[in-house]
Design a protein around this motif. Structure first.
Motif, PDB file in Angstrom:
ATOM      1  N   VAL A 127       0.865  -1.177   0.000  1.00 45.41           N
ATOM      2  CA  VAL A 127       0.000   0.000   0.000  1.00 45.41           C
ATOM      3  C   VAL A 127       0.901   1.227   0.000  1.00 45.41           C
ATOM      4  CG1 VAL A 127      -1.727   1.329   1.260  1.00 45.41           C
ATOM      5  CG2 VAL A 127      -1.832  -1.169   1.278  1.00 45.41           C
ATOM      6  N   PHE A 128       0.705   2.107  -0.992  1.00 46.64           N
ATOM      7  CA  PHE A 128       1.417   3.378  -1.043  1.00 46.64           C
ATOM      8  C   PHE A 128       0.426   4.464  -0.634  1.00 46.64           C
ATOM      9  CE2 PHE A 128       3.985   0.724  -3.679  1.00 46.64           C
ATOM     10  CZ  PHE A 128       5.271   1.194  -3.516  1.00 46.64           C
ATOM     11  N   THR A 143       2.825  -1.641   8.556  1.00 43.13           N
ATOM     12  CA  THR A 143       1.762  -2.329   7.828  1.00 43.13           C
ATOM     13  C   THR A 143       0.453  -1.581   8.049  1.00 43.13           C
ATOM     14  OG1 THR A 143       1.252  -3.780   9.681  1.00 43.13           O
ATOM     15  CG2 THR A 143       2.854  -4.599   8.074  1.00 43.13           C
ATOM     16  N   THR A 144      -0.508  -1.879   7.191  1.00 46.78           N
ATOM     17  CA  THR A 144      -1.838  -1.291   7.312  1.00 46.78           C
ATOM     18  C   THR A 144      -2.862  -2.303   6.820  1.00 46.78           C
ATOM     19  OG1 THR A 144      -3.189   0.653   6.793  1.00 46.78           O
ATOM     20  CG2 THR A 144      -1.835  -0.197   5.021  1.00 46.78           C
ATOM     21  N   THR A 145      -4.095  -2.128   7.216  1.00 48.84           N
ATOM     22  CA  THR A 145      -5.179  -3.000   6.751  1.00 48.84           C
ATOM     23  C   THR A 145      -5.830  -2.345   5.548  1.00 48.84           C
ATOM     24  OG1 THR A 145      -5.547  -3.753   9.010  1.00 48.84           O
ATOM     25  CG2 THR A 145      -7.292  -4.188   7.408  1.00 48.84           C
ATOM     26  N   TRP A 146      -5.834  -3.053   4.419  1.00 51.85           N
ATOM     27  CA  TRP A 146      -6.433  -2.545   3.186  1.00 51.85           C
ATOM     28  C   TRP A 146      -7.941  -2.745   3.237  1.00 51.85           C
ATOM     29  CZ3 TRP A 146      -5.395   0.976  -0.031  1.00 51.85           C
ATOM     30  CH2 TRP A 146      -5.967   1.034  -1.289  1.00 51.85           C
ATOM     31  N   GLU A 147      -8.648  -2.146   2.288  1.00 53.66           N
ATOM     32  CA  GLU A 147     -10.119  -2.147   2.256  1.00 53.66           C
ATOM     33  C   GLU A 147     -10.727  -3.546   2.254  1.00 53.66           C
ATOM     34  OE1 GLU A 147     -10.529   0.054  -1.326  1.00 53.66           O
ATOM     35  OE2 GLU A 147      -9.994   1.951  -0.376  1.00 53.66           O
ATOM     36  N   ASP A 148     -10.005  -4.521   1.715  1.00 55.48           N
ATOM     37  CA  ASP A 148     -10.533  -5.888   1.650  1.00 55.48           C
ATOM     38  C   ASP A 148     -10.157  -6.720   2.877  1.00 55.48           C
ATOM     39  OD1 ASP A 148      -7.840  -6.308   1.238  1.00 55.48           O
ATOM     40  OD2 ASP A 148      -8.064  -7.164  -0.769  1.00 55.48           O
ATOM     41  N   GLY A 149      -9.533  -6.086   3.871  1.00 62.87           N
ATOM     42  CA  GLY A 149      -9.196  -6.769   5.108  1.00 62.87           C
ATOM     43  C   GLY A 149      -7.792  -7.344   5.169  1.00 62.87           C
ATOM     44  N   LEU A 165      -1.273  -5.411   4.788  1.00 58.97           N
ATOM     45  CA  LEU A 165      -0.245  -5.207   3.768  1.00 58.97           C
ATOM     46  C   LEU A 165       0.826  -4.245   4.255  1.00 58.97           C
ATOM     47  CD1 LEU A 165      -2.555  -4.743   0.643  1.00 58.97           C
ATOM     48  CD2 LEU A 165      -1.234  -6.767   1.249  1.00 58.97           C
ATOM     49  N   PRO A 166       2.039  -4.371   3.699  1.00 59.19           N
ATOM     50  CA  PRO A 166       3.095  -3.418   4.023  1.00 59.19           C
ATOM     51  C   PRO A 166       2.688  -2.010   3.568  1.00 59.19           C
ATOM     52  CG  PRO A 166       3.967  -5.314   2.825  1.00 59.19           C
ATOM     53  CD  PRO A 166       2.486  -5.414   2.789  1.00 59.19           C
ATOM     54  N   LEU A 167       3.129  -0.984   4.296  1.00 56.47           N
ATOM     55  CA  LEU A 167       2.786   0.410   4.014  1.00 56.47           C
ATOM     56  C   LEU A 167       4.036   1.182   3.646  1.00 56.47           C
ATOM     57  CD1 LEU A 167       0.684   2.757   4.140  1.00 56.47           C
ATOM     58  CD2 LEU A 167       1.375   3.046   6.516  1.00 56.47           C
TER      59      LEU A 167
END
Length: 85
Positions: free
Chosen positions: A14-15, A35-41, A44-46
């Motif tokens: 995720v950028f 890391t962060t949680t993307w919209e689909d759950g 992912l690395p940030l």
């Protein structure tokens, strides 16, 4: 059999554009610590960016042309026209 340990860690990342919060996911080898949680759950690395196409003046249409800065280019050309051979 391919050699182990020689390939970069190529994965979804995720950028995030820190100037406006715009986020997108693409595959990358960019090194990350967060890391962060993307919209689909997915977790992912940030990777944080200073600017992206969503905030850069060239892509947003807010870039100023040198020719539109008060006619400076034309003034320069007129001033040194006599030196042109």
């Amino acid at each position: 059999m391919p050699k182990q340990g020689i390939h970069p860690n190529y994965r979804d990342v995720v950028f995030v554009d820190q100037s406006n919060g715009f986020k997108f996911v693409t595959r990358s080898c960019a090194p990350t610590k967060e890391t962060t949680t993307w919209e689909d759950g997915r977790e992912l690395p940030l990777f944080k960016l200073e600017t992206s196409s969503e905030s850069h003046a060239f892509y947003t249409g807010t870039q100023k042309s040198v020719d539109s800065l008060g006619g400076r280019v034309e003034k320069f050309r007129n001033k040194f026209a006599h030196l042109k051979k």
